[in-house]
Design an enzyme around this catalytic site. Structure first.
Site, PDB file in Angstrom:
ATOM      1  N   GLU A  25      60.077  24.250 -32.261  1.00 22.73           N
ATOM      2  CA  GLU A  25      61.414  23.753 -32.657  1.00 22.73           C
ATOM      3  C   GLU A  25      62.000  24.653 -33.742  1.00 22.73           C
ATOM      4  OE1 GLU A  25      61.305  18.935 -32.530  1.00 22.73           O
ATOM      5  OE2 GLU A  25      63.060  20.082 -33.084  1.00 22.73           O
ATOM      6  N   ARG A 108      58.929  12.637 -42.610  1.00 30.33           N
ATOM      7  CA  ARG A 108      58.797  14.088 -42.711  1.00 30.33           C
ATOM      8  C   ARG A 108      60.164  14.708 -42.472  1.00 30.33           C
ATOM      9  NH1 ARG A 108      59.475  16.539 -37.674  1.00 30.33           N
ATOM     10  NH2 ARG A 108      58.499  15.579 -35.858  1.00 30.33           N
ATOM     11  N   GLU A 129      58.874   7.565 -35.543  1.00 32.12           N
ATOM     12  CA  GLU A 129      60.059   7.904 -34.745  1.00 32.12           C
ATOM     13  C   GLU A 129      60.956   6.704 -34.446  1.00 32.12           C
ATOM     14  OE1 GLU A 129      59.400  10.631 -31.500  1.00 32.12           O
ATOM     15  OE2 GLU A 129      58.308  12.005 -32.824  1.00 32.12           O
ATOM     16  N   ASN A 156      68.602  15.412 -36.393  1.00 34.43           N
ATOM     17  CA  ASN A 156      68.572  16.576 -35.511  1.00 34.43           C
ATOM     18  C   ASN A 156      69.927  17.255 -35.411  1.00 34.43           C
ATOM     19  OD1 ASN A 156      66.100  17.378 -34.263  1.00 34.43           O
ATOM     20  ND2 ASN A 156      65.986  15.378 -33.254  1.00 34.43           N
ATOM     21  N   ASP A 204      68.716  16.700 -28.935  1.00 34.87           N
ATOM     22  CA  ASP A 204      67.813  17.138 -30.000  1.00 34.87           C
ATOM     23  C   ASP A 204      68.508  18.244 -30.802  1.00 34.87           C
ATOM     24  OD1 ASP A 204      65.661  17.906 -31.558  1.00 34.87           O
ATOM     25  OD2 ASP A 204      64.181  17.606 -30.005  1.00 34.87           O
TER      26      ASP A 204
HETATM   27  C1  BGC Z   1      61.327  15.662 -33.231  1.00 35.45           C
HETATM   28  C2  BGC Z   1      60.397  14.941 -32.297  1.00 35.45           C
HETATM   29  C3  BGC Z   1      61.179  13.876 -31.553  1.00 35.45           C
HETATM   30  C4  BGC Z   1      62.346  14.530 -30.850  1.00 35.45           C
HETATM   31  C5  BGC Z   1      63.201  13.621 -30.015  1.00 35.45           C
HETATM   32  C6  BGC Z   1      62.462  16.214 -32.440  1.00 35.45           C
HETATM   33  O1  BGC Z   1      63.342  16.916 -33.265  1.00 35.45           O
HETATM   34  O2  BGC Z   1      60.651  16.677 -33.914  1.00 35.45           O
HETATM   35  O3  BGC Z   1      59.336  14.408 -33.023  1.00 35.45           O
HETATM   36  O4  BGC Z   1      60.367  13.193 -30.637  1.00 35.45           O
HETATM   37  O5  BGC Z   1      63.149  15.196 -31.793  1.00 35.45           O
HETATM   38  O6  BGC Z   1      63.906  12.695 -30.723  1.00 35.45           O
HETATM   39 CA    CA Z   2      64.763  18.988 -33.430  1.00 30.37          CA
END
Ligand code: BGC
Ligand code: CA
Length: 294
Positions: A25, A108, A129, A156, A204
């Site tokens: 990522e 985090r 999450e 995100n 995302d």
């Molecule tokens: C996170 C994942 C998460 C995903 C979808 C990502 O940016 O790091 O942990 O499952 O987004 O929401």
């Molecule tokens: Ca991400």
């Protein structure tokens, strides 16, 4: 590139880097060194990928790392499990800057990006999450931290319009992209509105191109989609052989290559390239990766 019956342009992706990484990522592009920085969040690694030489170097860190961006002074700025750090690329040393969530051990940092003035925006998420305990922060160029948004679940997809007057943001489980009026003078946001609702998977990471269009990674949706945020309409799609597509950023000497990150998380049966990085020729230039600092 070809059109399908929904008037959507389909782009072809190629595998640029096959790598056995868990949660690839947080990509950013260094236009001086012509390298791609990316992270393996859960594998706790920062990577430096030189696409020309096809060489990928990794630096192990001691905690989850959500995003890595270049700085004007040459180090990388990281958003990690325990706050913001500088990473010295020569010797791998981490220097702690600060942690706005010292009192939230179950959160985090996740995605982060700099605005055109060198401020670093990065958001947090709960490790489970699902709890909306995250927030979006701005690390100012003088290293002061400002909380920008609260009650975030999975922070995100931050990006800006080419004129820097609009900021786009994703809180993934909401399945939408929100827009804010953005003031590049002081880095403040206002007038939140939802402009895009995503159907395949959840949105995302995200970036913008020089035409002001948005490129959105679909976690669980096998693609990156291109959207016109003014008409609120999907105009393109990059289909990928990986289900969990995590983010994308423009790179290359002419900023006309789109690099796409994917994850090797959960069931990846039949997805041998999961966790790898793909490349697309999108026939448009991107907005640059801005560096942190004054
Ligand atoms: C996170 C994942 C998460 C995903 C979808 C990502 O940016 O790091 O942990 O499952 O987004 O929401
Ligand atoms: Ca991400």
């Amino acid at each position: 590139m070809n059109w399908d019956n929904r008037n959507i342009v389909n782009y072809k992706a190629e595998l640029a880097l096959k790598v056995d990484s868990i949660l690839t990522e947080g990509p950013s592009w260094d236009e001086d060194k012509e390298v791609l920085y990316w992270v393996d969040i859960e594998g706790k690694k920062v990577h430096i990928f030189n696409p020309q030489k096809k060489v990928d170097k990794e630096i192990a860190v001691d905690q989850y790392v959500g995003a890595a961006v270049p700085t004007k002074s040459g180090e990388l700025l990281l958003a990690m499990k325990n706050g913001f750090y500088f990473l010295n690329l020569e010797n791998g040393h981490l220097t702690f800057i600060s942690n706005p969530e010292q009192n939230k051990p179950f959160n985090r940092f996740n995605d982060g990006k700099c605005d055109c003035a060198g401020r670093f925006f990065a958001g947090t998420m709960s490790l489970n999450e699902t709890d909306p305990t995250g927030a979006l922060y701005c690390l100012e160029t003088d290293r002061k931290i400002r909380k920008v948004l609260e009650n975030v679940t999975i922070s995100n997809g931050i990006t800006w319009s080419p004129d820097n007057r609009t900021m786009y943001y994703i809180d993934s489980p909401n399945k939408c992209v929100d827009a804010f009026d953005y003031d590049p003078e002081d880095g403040t946001i206002s007038n939140r509105r939802t402009i895009i609702v995503v159907e395949d998977g959840v949105p995302d990471g995200m970036t913008s191109d020089s035409e002001g269009m948005l490129w959105i990674a679909h976690w669980g949706g096998w693609q990156v989609s291109r959207w016109d945020p003014y008409k609120r309409k999907q105009i393109g799609s990059v289909k990928l052989p990986v289900e969990k597509v995590s983010s994308c950023v423009f790179g290359g000497a002419a900023l006309d290559e789109l690099y796409i990150t994917t994850a090797r998380k959960g069931n990846v049966k039949g997805q041998p390239d999961a966790g790898g990085i793909f490349i697309v020729n999108p026939n448009v230039k991107g907005i640059p990766t801005y560096k942190y600092g004054r």
